[in-house]
Design a protein around this motif. Sequence first.
Motif: not given
Length: 276
Positions: A62-83
């Motif tokens: 699964a390719p994403f444009n922004n896997l990581i947010d500004e805090k260096g953590e998994l982006d919240r929306k991406v986390t939901e999509e991975i789920g």
Amino acid sequence: MVRKNLKIFFLLSLLILFSSCLDIEPTYQRKNIESAIKNLCKEEYNLKVEVEEAEDTIWIYAPFNNLIDEKGELDRKVTEEIGDIILSLQRVILSIDKPPKFYIFVASDIKKTGADLILIGFIPDLVKFQLRFISRGEFLQRRYLNFGINPQALGDEKGYHIKKFNLDLEHFTALIIGQQIRRVFTSPEYKEYFEVKTAEAGFNSQTKEFTILIDIEKKKYKPHLPKPFEEALKTAQYYICKVYKLKNFNSLRIEDLDSGKIKVLSKKALQELSFD
């Protein structure tokens, strides 16, 4: 133990009887597993994934444009999509006529960081969890999770930078052993007392030997702290002999770089090892 085995046998018998009485047909066929996962992700969640089968291992990219947010953590929306993708994968696997043995899910940041998030699972463990034969905590410990930066992921919408292969249970078990050793000594309970420099496990297919290499330094004293060498042995015996009951190996070699201690155990010695 006998009572537990009888309970498991009774539950499995009921499931088999129930299924045969209803004449339940699988929703998906193994020959269509790639398209089934891709279509489910697209139709229900509007998510595009690449799926490839390598013998008994199913790969999902699964390719994403922004896997990581500004805090260096998994982006919240991406986390939901991975789920959502993992849920789609599980729905297909649990409703297929001949399920594969392993799934390997890779999510990559293809625009900014080149980060790769890798999740590997043993499908019989997923089935056991769904049937409540193992707890959620135990199930999560039996999944391998890795995160790293790979510049080759940048711009890769198809997953070409990921080398697909068929995973076997011995190599998977080695991954879980190394991960669990790291988890113990980096847990909130022990992280202030230890520094984990190295904790890796592997399996040599030619010699059929498991290897564990640890370098875990004690930083502070506290009574009754776990001993890294002994903890590594316990972890290896638990997953090799008790959880997955592996037979296709000859020995285990463990080396502690911090103490210089090395130990080699035969299959029989590892099976009979006692920590009382």
